[in-house]
Enzyme design. Structure first.
Site, PDB file in Angstrom:
ATOM      1  N   ARG A   1     -48.209  40.597-124.354  1.00  0.00           N
ATOM      2  CA  ARG A   1     -47.753  40.405-125.725  1.00  0.00           C
ATOM      3  C   ARG A   1     -48.212  39.063-126.271  1.00  0.00           C
ATOM      4  O   ARG A   1     -48.532  38.923-127.460  1.00  0.00           O
ATOM      5  CB  ARG A   1     -46.227  40.526-125.784  1.00  0.00           C
ATOM      6  CG  ARG A   1     -45.700  41.851-125.268  1.00  0.00           C
ATOM      7  CD  ARG A   1     -44.201  41.813-125.037  1.00  0.00           C
ATOM      8  NE  ARG A   1     -43.831  40.828-124.018  1.00  0.00           N
ATOM      9  CZ  ARG A   1     -42.594  40.499-123.701  1.00  0.00           C
ATOM     10  NH1 ARG A   1     -41.571  41.074-124.340  1.00  0.00           N
ATOM     11  NH2 ARG A   1     -42.340  39.598-122.762  1.00  0.00           N
TER      12      ARG A   1
ATOM     13  N   ARG B   1     -20.937  49.709-112.121  1.00  0.00           N
ATOM     14  CA  ARG B   1     -19.921  48.838-111.533  1.00  0.00           C
ATOM     15  C   ARG B   1     -20.471  48.263-110.224  1.00  0.00           C
ATOM     16  O   ARG B   1     -20.245  48.792-109.137  1.00  0.00           O
ATOM     17  CB  ARG B   1     -18.641  49.635-111.269  1.00  0.00           C
ATOM     18  CG  ARG B   1     -17.344  48.831-111.191  1.00  0.00           C
ATOM     19  CD  ARG B   1     -17.280  47.916-110.003  1.00  0.00           C
ATOM     20  NE  ARG B   1     -15.971  47.319-109.802  1.00  0.00           N
ATOM     21  CZ  ARG B   1     -15.735  46.395-108.887  1.00  0.00           C
ATOM     22  NH1 ARG B   1     -16.720  45.960-108.099  1.00  0.00           N
ATOM     23  NH2 ARG B   1     -14.523  45.900-108.745  1.00  0.00           N
TER      24      ARG B   1
ATOM     25  N   HIS C   1     -42.111  33.721-116.748  1.00  0.00           N
ATOM     26  CA  HIS C   1     -41.321  34.918-117.034  1.00  0.00           C
ATOM     27  C   HIS C   1     -40.720  35.423-115.734  1.00  0.00           C
ATOM     28  O   HIS C   1     -41.344  35.305-114.670  1.00  0.00           O
ATOM     29  CB  HIS C   1     -42.198  36.002-117.658  1.00  0.00           C
ATOM     30  CG  HIS C   1     -41.422  37.104-118.285  1.00  0.00           C
ATOM     31  ND1 HIS C   1     -40.932  38.175-117.558  1.00  0.00           N
ATOM     32  CD2 HIS C   1     -41.028  37.306-119.578  1.00  0.00           C
ATOM     33  CE1 HIS C   1     -40.278  38.976-118.373  1.00  0.00           C
ATOM     34  NE2 HIS C   1     -40.307  38.480-119.595  1.00  0.00           N
TER      35      HIS C   1
ATOM     36  N   GLY D   1     -41.270  29.134-123.676  1.00  0.00           N
ATOM     37  CA  GLY D   1     -42.459  29.920-123.979  1.00  0.00           C
ATOM     38  C   GLY D   1     -43.409  30.060-122.808  1.00  0.00           C
ATOM     39  O   GLY D   1     -44.504  30.612-122.969  1.00  0.00           O
TER      40      GLY D   1
ATOM     41  N   HIS E   1     -31.945  33.796-123.017  1.00  0.00           N
ATOM     42  CA  HIS E   1     -32.560  35.087-123.329  1.00  0.00           C
ATOM     43  C   HIS E   1     -33.255  35.004-124.682  1.00  0.00           C
ATOM     44  O   HIS E   1     -34.463  34.908-124.754  1.00  0.00           O
ATOM     45  CB  HIS E   1     -31.492  36.181-123.306  1.00  0.00           C
ATOM     46  CG  HIS E   1     -32.016  37.573-123.489  1.00  0.00           C
ATOM     47  ND1 HIS E   1     -33.331  37.913-123.302  1.00  0.00           N
ATOM     48  CD2 HIS E   1     -31.380  38.727-123.844  1.00  0.00           C
ATOM     49  CE1 HIS E   1     -33.492  39.213-123.518  1.00  0.00           C
ATOM     50  NE2 HIS E   1     -32.326  39.731-123.867  1.00  0.00           N
TER      51      HIS E   1
ATOM     52  N   ASP F   1     -42.826  34.429-126.255  1.00  0.00           N
ATOM     53  CA  ASP F   1     -42.187  33.485-127.165  1.00  0.00           C
ATOM     54  C   ASP F   1     -43.104  32.363-127.630  1.00  0.00           C
ATOM     55  O   ASP F   1     -42.844  31.756-128.666  1.00  0.00           O
ATOM     56  CB  ASP F   1     -40.953  32.867-126.502  1.00  0.00           C
ATOM     57  CG  ASP F   1     -39.889  33.896-126.204  1.00  0.00           C
ATOM     58  OD1 ASP F   1     -39.526  34.636-127.126  1.00  0.00           O
ATOM     59  OD2 ASP F   1     -39.439  33.974-125.051  1.00  0.00           O
TER      60      ASP F   1
END
Length: 354
Positions: A254, A340, A245, A242, A206, A296
Site C-alpha cells: 500500500r 473467549r 509493521h 509510518g 493502531h 501510514d
C-alpha cells in the site's frame, strides 16, 4: 515469526475468506485479488462490494450498489444533532464514535455511505461553515471531497482519494477488526461492532500513525533537513511513525502505491514539498534502521495535498475500513461462536484470607 511486542502475534483465531497477506513478499489481496490491481483498475464502490459479497460484481449489481450508496448518504436528524452539539469542542474520533452509535439497525451500505457524511459535517461545523448536502450524482470520492471543501474536486484529486480509500478498506485481523469480531461474536448488532472498532482505531498504537508522521514532517520543514533531523530523533530514542509493521517483512504494498500518488500530487503543489520530505525521511530511516515504510508514511502527504486536515486522517481511515469491519462481522455472524480466549495466570498461588 511472531513478534514479542505484539500480543497474540502469530495466533490464528479465525478462518476468513476476506483478506490475505504475504508478509515476506509484501503482497496484500482482497478476496484473492492483488491490491495493486484493485488500486489500478477498480473503484472504492466496486472494491467495497467485492469485500462484502466475495466476488467482482456484475455491471448491473455494481450500478445498483452505487445507487443504493448514493441514496443513503443523508444523515438522520438525531445524528446531525449529535454532531452539531459536539463539533466545536470534541475530538474527531470521539464525535465519529458517538455519531455512529446514534444510527439504528444499520446495514453495511448505510455505514459506508454515512461515515464520510459524518466526517465532512463535523469539519464544516467546527469551522463555522454550513454543511454541504450530499450529491447523489457524484461518485463516493467526488461527493466526500465536495462535502468537505464546498466545491467539486478535480478528476485527479477524486481518483487519488478513491485509491487511498481502496488501500485502507481491509487488512485482515488488525486490532479494530478483531474488536468488531469479538463484539459481533456476542450476538451484538453491526452498529455495536463498528462502534467498538472505531474505539479501537482511536488508540495511537493502531490509528493515528499517519497523523503523527505528518506532524514530524511539519517539524522537519524541508527535505534538506530531513536526514539530520531524523538521525537526531533516532538518537533520542524517539518513535518514528509510518515504519515497520507487525506483519510485513518487506515493503508494504500500500505504501508503494501511496508513494507514487504523493509524488504525482506534489508536482504542482508548491512548498513545502511533503513528498520530498517524506521520501528523504524514508531513505534515512532505511539507512539507519533497515525499516520499510507502512501504509501510514505516505498517506498523510496524500491527504494533505487533497486539503484534508491532519486530525481527520484517522476518521477517514474508519470511513474506508468500515467495509472491512462489516465484511468481518457478516463472516462472524454466518458461523458464530463467541470469542473467549484464556489468560495464563501469573499471580499469587492459593492462600488463606486473613
Amino acid at each position: 515469526m511472531p513478534k514479542k511486542s505484539v500480543q497474540l502475534s502469530g495466533v490464528v483465531v479465525a478462518e476468513s475468506a476476506i483478506c490475505s497477506i504475504d508478509p515476506d513478499e509484501g503482497v496484500l489481496m482482497y478476496r484473492g485479488y492483488d491490491i495493486a490491481e484493485l488500486a489500478e483498475r477498480s473503484t472504492y464502490e466496486e472494491t467495497a462490494l467485492l469485500l462484502l459479497d466475495g466476488d467482482v460484481p456484475s455491471s448491473e449489481a455494481l450500478e445498483a450498489f452505487r445507487r443504493e450508496l448514493a441514496d443513503l448518504r443523508e444523515l438522520p436528524a438525531e445524528t446531525e444533532e449529535a454532531i452539531d452539539r459536539q463539533a466545536g469542542e470534541a475530538a474527531p474520533m470521539d464525535v465519529l464514535r458517538t455519531a455512529v452509535s446514534t444510527l439504528r439497525e444499520t446495514t453495511p451500505a448505510q455505514l459506508i455511505s454515512q461515515l464520510p457524511t459524518i466526517v465532512a459535517r463535523y469539519h464544516r461545523r467546527r469551522e463555522g461553515l454550513e454543511p454541504v448536502a450530499p450529491d447523489a450524482s457524484l461518485t463516493y470520492s467526488e461527493n466526500f471531497l465536495s462535502m468537505l471543501h464546498g466545491s467539486r474536486p478535480s478528476e485527479r484529486d477524486a481518483r487519488a482519494f478513491d485509491v487511498a480509500m481502496i488501500l485502507h478498506a481491509e487488512h485482515e485481523l488488525n486490532a479494530s477488526t478483531f474488536a468488531a469480531r469479538v463484539v459481533a461474536g456476542t450476538g451484538a448488532d453491526l452498529t455495536a461492532a463498528v462502534v467498538a472498532a472505531i474505539a479501537a482505531l482511536s488508540g495511537p498504537l493502531h490509528g493515528g500513525a499517519n497523523e503523527a508522521a505528518m506532524a514530524l514532517f511539519e517539524r522537519i520543514g524541508s527535505a534538506d533537513r530531513a536526514p539530520g533531523d531524523v538521525r537526531e530523533a533516532l538518537e533520542r530514542g524517539e518513535r518514528l511513525y509510518g515504519f515497520g509493521h507487525p506483519l510485513y517483512r518487506a515493503y508494504d504494498p500500500r505504501a508503494l502505491i501511496l508513494k507514487r500518488i504523493s509524488q504525482e500530487l506534489s508536482e504542482d503543489a508548491g512548498e513545502p514539498n511533503w513528498y520530498a520530505i517524506t521520501e528523504a525521511t524514508e531513505r534515512t530511516v532505511f539507512e539507519e534502521k533497515g525499516l520499510y515504510p507502512n501504509v501510514d508514511l505516505y498517506s498523510g502527504s496524500v491527504y494533505r495535498y487533497l486539503g484534508v486536515p491532519n486530525d481527520l486522517f484517522t476518521p477517514l481511515f474508519a470511513a474506508s475500513r468500515v467495509v472491512g469491519w462489516s465484511a468481518h462481522v457478516l463472516e462472524q455472524q454466518a458461523d458464530n461462536k463467541i470469542i473467549r480466549p484464556s489468560a495464563e495466570y501469573v499471580g499469587e498461588p492459593r492462600r488463606e484470607f486473613r
